[in-house]
Design a protein around this motif. Structure first.
Motif, PDB file in Angstrom:
ATOM      1  N   ALA A 111       0.841  -1.206   0.000  1.00  0.00           N
ATOM      2  CA  ALA A 111       0.000   0.000   0.000  1.00  0.00           C
ATOM      3  C   ALA A 111       0.875   1.255   0.000  1.00  0.00           C
ATOM      4  O   ALA A 111       2.050   1.202   0.355  1.00  0.00           O
ATOM      5  N   ARG A 112       0.279   2.368  -0.426  1.00  0.00           N
ATOM      6  CA  ARG A 112       0.994   3.651  -0.289  1.00  0.00           C
ATOM      7  C   ARG A 112       1.008   4.018   1.193  1.00  0.00           C
ATOM      8  O   ARG A 112       0.015   3.834   1.886  1.00  0.00           O
ATOM      9  N   LEU A 113       2.124   4.530   1.649  1.00  0.00           N
ATOM     10  CA  LEU A 113       2.252   4.806   3.092  1.00  0.00           C
ATOM     11  C   LEU A 113       2.389   6.298   3.358  1.00  0.00           C
ATOM     12  O   LEU A 113       3.160   6.986   2.691  1.00  0.00           O
ATOM     13  N   ARG A 114       1.606   6.781   4.355  1.00  0.00           N
ATOM     14  CA  ARG A 114       1.805   8.158   4.865  1.00  0.00           C
ATOM     15  C   ARG A 114       2.137   7.990   6.337  1.00  0.00           C
ATOM     16  O   ARG A 114       1.259   7.838   7.188  1.00  0.00           O
ATOM     17  N   LEU A 115       3.413   7.962   6.632  1.00  0.00           N
ATOM     18  CA  LEU A 115       3.847   7.697   8.003  1.00  0.00           C
ATOM     19  C   LEU A 115       4.247   8.987   8.694  1.00  0.00           C
ATOM     20  O   LEU A 115       4.623   9.970   8.051  1.00  0.00           O
ATOM     21  N   GLY A 116       4.146   8.964  10.013  1.00  0.00           N
ATOM     22  CA  GLY A 116       4.486  10.164  10.791  1.00  0.00           C
ATOM     23  C   GLY A 116       3.406  11.226  10.688  1.00  0.00           C
ATOM     24  O   GLY A 116       3.663  12.397  10.932  1.00  0.00           O
ATOM     25  N   GLU A 117       2.191  10.818  10.332  1.00  0.00           N
ATOM     26  CA  GLU A 117       1.088  11.799  10.217  1.00  0.00           C
ATOM     27  C   GLU A 117      -0.094  11.357  11.069  1.00  0.00           C
ATOM     28  O   GLU A 117      -0.717  10.320  10.825  1.00  0.00           O
ATOM     29  N   ASN A 118      -0.357  12.170  12.067  1.00  0.00           N
ATOM     30  CA  ASN A 118      -1.458  11.915  12.991  1.00  0.00           C
ATOM     31  C   ASN A 118      -2.789  12.225  12.313  1.00  0.00           C
ATOM     32  O   ASN A 118      -2.916  13.260  11.666  1.00  0.00           O
ATOM     33  N   VAL A 119      -3.771  11.357  12.439  1.00  0.00           N
ATOM     34  CA  VAL A 119      -5.106  11.689  11.916  1.00  0.00           C
ATOM     35  C   VAL A 119      -5.805  12.589  12.933  1.00  0.00           C
ATOM     36  O   VAL A 119      -6.106  12.177  14.049  1.00  0.00           O
ATOM     37  N   LYS A 120      -6.007  13.816  12.512  1.00  0.00           N
ATOM     38  CA  LYS A 120      -6.584  14.798  13.447  1.00  0.00           C
ATOM     39  C   LYS A 120      -8.001  15.179  13.067  1.00  0.00           C
ATOM     40  O   LYS A 120      -8.788  15.562  13.913  1.00  0.00           O
ATOM     41  N   SER A 121      -8.296  15.158  11.767  1.00  0.00           N
ATOM     42  CA  SER A 121      -9.659  15.549  11.392  1.00  0.00           C
ATOM     43  C   SER A 121     -10.237  14.593  10.364  1.00  0.00           C
ATOM     44  O   SER A 121      -9.533  14.122   9.463  1.00  0.00           O
ATOM     45  N   ILE A 122     -11.505  14.263  10.570  1.00  0.00           N
ATOM     46  CA  ILE A 122     -12.231  13.380   9.659  1.00  0.00           C
ATOM     47  C   ILE A 122     -13.547  14.087   9.344  1.00  0.00           C
ATOM     48  O   ILE A 122     -14.370  14.309  10.238  1.00  0.00           O
ATOM     49  N   GLN A 123     -13.697  14.470   8.081  1.00  0.00           N
ATOM     50  CA  GLN A 123     -14.900  15.237   7.731  1.00  0.00           C
ATOM     51  C   GLN A 123     -15.660  14.523   6.617  1.00  0.00           C
ATOM     52  O   GLN A 123     -15.056  13.950   5.710  1.00  0.00           O
ATOM     53  N   ARG A 124     -16.979  14.607   6.697  1.00  0.00           N
ATOM     54  CA  ARG A 124     -17.822  14.069   5.641  1.00  0.00           C
ATOM     55  C   ARG A 124     -17.734  14.986   4.432  1.00  0.00           C
ATOM     56  O   ARG A 124     -17.680  16.219   4.571  1.00  0.00           O
ATOM     57  N   GLN A 125     -17.696  14.444   3.249  1.00  0.00           N
ATOM     58  CA  GLN A 125     -17.786  15.237   2.034  1.00  0.00           C
ATOM     59  C   GLN A 125     -18.551  14.428   0.992  1.00  0.00           C
ATOM     60  O   GLN A 125     -18.782  13.230   1.180  1.00  0.00           O
ATOM     61  N   GLU A 126     -18.912  15.044  -0.069  1.00  0.00           N
ATOM     62  CA  GLU A 126     -19.637  14.380  -1.150  1.00  0.00           C
ATOM     63  C   GLU A 126     -18.912  13.081  -1.555  1.00  0.00           C
ATOM     64  O   GLU A 126     -17.729  13.114  -1.874  1.00  0.00           O
ATOM     65  N   GLY A 127     -19.584  11.940  -1.449  1.00  0.00           N
ATOM     66  CA  GLY A 127     -18.997  10.661  -1.895  1.00  0.00           C
ATOM     67  C   GLY A 127     -18.000  10.054  -0.935  1.00  0.00           C
ATOM     68  O   GLY A 127     -17.310   9.110  -1.290  1.00  0.00           O
ATOM     69  N   GLY A 128     -17.880  10.570   0.272  1.00  0.00           N
ATOM     70  CA  GLY A 128     -16.964   9.925   1.210  1.00  0.00           C
ATOM     71  C   GLY A 128     -16.426  10.830   2.296  1.00  0.00           C
ATOM     72  O   GLY A 128     -17.183  11.523   2.987  1.00  0.00           O
ATOM     73  N   TRP A 129     -15.092  10.852   2.426  1.00  0.00           N
ATOM     74  CA  TRP A 129     -14.457  11.513   3.562  1.00  0.00           C
ATOM     75  C   TRP A 129     -13.271  12.375   3.127  1.00  0.00           C
ATOM     76  O   TRP A 129     -12.626  12.083   2.115  1.00  0.00           O
ATOM     77  N   LEU A 130     -13.018  13.380   3.932  1.00  0.00           N
ATOM     78  CA  LEU A 130     -11.805  14.181   3.769  1.00  0.00           C
ATOM     79  C   LEU A 130     -11.047  14.071   5.102  1.00  0.00           C
ATOM     80  O   LEU A 130     -11.552  14.449   6.159  1.00  0.00           O
ATOM     81  N   VAL A 131      -9.845  13.509   5.034  1.00  0.00           N
ATOM     82  CA  VAL A 131      -9.068  13.263   6.260  1.00  0.00           C
ATOM     83  C   VAL A 131      -7.894  14.232   6.319  1.00  0.00           C
ATOM     84  O   VAL A 131      -7.165  14.411   5.326  1.00  0.00           O
ATOM     85  N   ASN A 132      -7.745  14.855   7.466  1.00  0.00           N
ATOM     86  CA  ASN A 132      -6.691  15.863   7.690  1.00  0.00           C
ATOM     87  C   ASN A 132      -6.727  16.970   6.643  1.00  0.00           C
ATOM     88  O   ASN A 132      -5.697  17.603   6.350  1.00  0.00           O
ATOM     89  N   GLY A 133      -7.877  17.150   6.039  1.00  0.00           N
ATOM     90  CA  GLY A 133      -8.037  18.224   5.044  1.00  0.00           C
ATOM     91  C   GLY A 133      -7.309  17.973   3.739  1.00  0.00           C
ATOM     92  O   GLY A 133      -7.347  18.806   2.839  1.00  0.00           O
ATOM     93  N   THR A 134      -6.642  16.801   3.622  1.00  0.00           N
ATOM     94  CA  THR A 134      -5.813  16.585   2.430  1.00  0.00           C
ATOM     95  C   THR A 134      -6.009  15.244   1.736  1.00  0.00           C
ATOM     96  O   THR A 134      -5.505  15.041   0.638  1.00  0.00           O
ATOM     97  N   ILE A 135      -6.695  14.304   2.378  1.00  0.00           N
ATOM     98  CA  ILE A 135      -6.850  12.977   1.753  1.00  0.00           C
ATOM     99  C   ILE A 135      -8.341  12.701   1.534  1.00  0.00           C
ATOM    100  O   ILE A 135      -9.127  12.703   2.480  1.00  0.00           O
ATOM    101  N   SER A 136      -8.660  12.450   0.296  1.00  0.00           N
ATOM    102  CA  SER A 136     -10.045  12.221  -0.059  1.00  0.00           C
ATOM    103  C   SER A 136     -10.252  10.722  -0.338  1.00  0.00           C
ATOM    104  O   SER A 136      -9.466  10.115  -1.069  1.00  0.00           O
ATOM    105  N   THR A 137     -11.287  10.132   0.260  1.00  0.00           N
ATOM    106  CA  THR A 137     -11.512   8.687   0.086  1.00  0.00           C
ATOM    107  C   THR A 137     -12.978   8.337   0.311  1.00  0.00           C
ATOM    108  O   THR A 137     -13.635   8.954   1.160  1.00  0.00           O
ATOM    109  N   PRO A 138     -13.482   7.333  -0.414  1.00  0.00           N
ATOM    110  CA  PRO A 138     -14.873   6.918  -0.147  1.00  0.00           C
ATOM    111  C   PRO A 138     -14.999   6.020   1.083  1.00  0.00           C
ATOM    112  O   PRO A 138     -16.078   5.860   1.632  1.00  0.00           O
TER     113      PRO A 138
END
Ligand SMILES: Cc1cc2nc3c(=O)[nH]c(=O)nc-3n(C[C@H](O)[C@H](O)[C@H](O)COP(=O)(O)OP(=O)(O)OC[C@H]3O[C@@H](n4cnc5c(N)ncnc54)[C@H](O)[C@@H]3O)c2cc1C
Length: 372
Positions: A111-138
């Motif tokens: 898998a692609r790895l994003r290490l050393g990054e704390n998950v601080k915010s999880i927001q609902r958005q159209e079609g899924g989620w926006l995590v830490n304001g920078t990662i978009s995923t269903p």
């Protein structure tokens, strides 16, 4: 802005197993972890053959570059009382170091790895989620361990009203002098149960590394128990007087002792985040990877439609596999045998072998799951 088909929060055994399985079916998976790997994890580092088989680990290959300690026997008893030694013909478990094991699994996941990054915010958005304001995923898989931010986000009350096991552990490389003096045999871990049977201490040697720890389900502080345990070990020459580091603590919940949310629209929770550690022994790696495989199966079957309804089979699969949770009166050791009966039973070689070891700790009667 980054995007992926599935974002796995937490790169421990649960997260890496789920990521690997999804990646193999062609999904674009990203794992995010607040730690940079290799990272250590408070753990005895004892895995059963079922874990090796399910993860399809080539032990010869793994053992070339990592500590891998075959275990062919145990010493078991009540702390301060005589121990029974139980031997097996073959390796019934292995000692690994989590700092190596978790890194190996995570790198192997592909898998692609994003290490050393704390998950601080999880927001609902159209079609899924926006995590830490920078990662978009269903879809998010919550594999962040006991205090997983995803589990918290979907409403699990972490620590609130849960019955937890508090454990402390230390692992260090012994000096040549300490190795020479150490009376713990590398192929024979030792388990010391508290006289009230609310927990146990362990000594597990992995090559020249010594891991020892103590865990209890208790509302009282652990320190006096740990101190008494260490003093006992020092008197028995099982522990050097000067320890190179201090103990690290960690809390976790046992299966059936918590009511964590397992899913929501676009979310699945696996491993310790779901509170799956085995009730009698505290083994958590096996249920972590098994839940990861169930989750991956359900995600694949959902074919991109991750509404809660499509993810519900995950809950059913966990229940079918792990069974109905026991009533909350039981714990690391069942209450029925907890008092005087337990002490008597632990003096019996038959009970120590067939119940404590074969059934509670080694799950000798259960078939491993297949990864393929
Ligand atoms: C003292 C002790 C001894 C144990 N001994 C054993 C044993 O011998 N054998 C066994 O099978 N089990 C053992 N266990 C249980 C076992 O360690 C756990 O069950 C297992 O680690 C669970 O794996 P996991 O992947 O669910 O979570 P973890 O291994 O805890 O991984 C969670 C990951 O999530 C990451 N994370 C957490 N929060 C965030 C965030 N906000 N943002 C990004 N990433 C985050 C963490 O950095 C971590 O890498 C023991 C537990 C303890 C406490």
């Amino acid at each position: 802005m980054a995007s992926c088909d599935v974002l796995v929060v937490g790169g421990g055994p649960a997260g890496s197993t789920c990521a690997r399985q999804l990646q193999r079916t062609g999904l674009d998976v990203m794992v995010i972890d607040k730690a940079t790997f290799p990272r250590d994890k408070v753990c005895a580092g004892w895995i059963t053959p079922s874990v090796v088989k399910t993860l399809d680990i080539d032990l010869d290959d793994y053992g070339k570059q990592h500590i891998l300690q075959p275990i062919t026997g145990f010493k078991v008893g009540i702390l301060g009382k005589a121990q029974s030694e139980i031997r097996y013909q073959t390796a019934v478990s292995y000692g690994i170091r989590r700092i190596e094991f978790d890194d190996y699994l995570l790198r192997r996941s592909g898998a692609r790895l994003r290490l050393g990054e704390n998950v601080k915010s999880i927001q609902r958005q159209e079609g899924g989620w926006l995590v830490n304001g920078t990662i978009s995923t269903p879809l998010i898989v919550g594999a962040g361990g006991n205090a997983c931010p995803v589990a918290r986000h979907i409403g699990s009350k972490i620590g609130g009203g849960e019955k937890v096991v508090i454990a402390k552990e230390i692992e260090f490389l012994m000096s040549p002098q300490q190795v020479e003096k150490c009376t713990i045999r590398a192929d024979t871990p030792e388990l010391f149960f508290c006289s009230d049977l609310k927990g146990y201490g362990w000594c597990l040697r992995k090559g020249d590394y010594l891991n020892l720890g103590f865990g209890r389900e208790d509302t009282h502080p652990l320190s006096p128990h740990l101190e008494a345990f260490c003093n006992f070990l020092m008197r028995q020459d099982k522990l050097p007087a000067a320890l190179p580091q201090s103990f690290h603590g960690h809390a976790y919940t046992l299966y059936g002792h918590t009511r964590r949310q397992l899913l929501a629209d676009g979310v699945l929770i696996i491993g310790d985040a779901a509170g799956l550690a085995t009730e009698r022994s505290g083994e958590g790696i096996r249920p972590a990877i098994e839940s990861a495989l169930f989750a991956a199966q359900v995600i694949n079957a959902a074919a991109g439609d991750y509404c809660k309804q499509r993810l519900l089979p995950y809950e059913d699969q966990l229940l079918a596999h792990f069974g109905m949770p026991s009533p909350p009166a039981t714990g690391l050791i069942a209450d029925a045998i907890r008092r005087s009966l337990g002490r008597i039973l632990l003096n019996s070689l038959w009970f120590s072998r067939h119940v404590v070891l074969d059934s509670w700790f080694l799950h000798a009667e259960e078939a491993p799951r297949s990864l393929n």
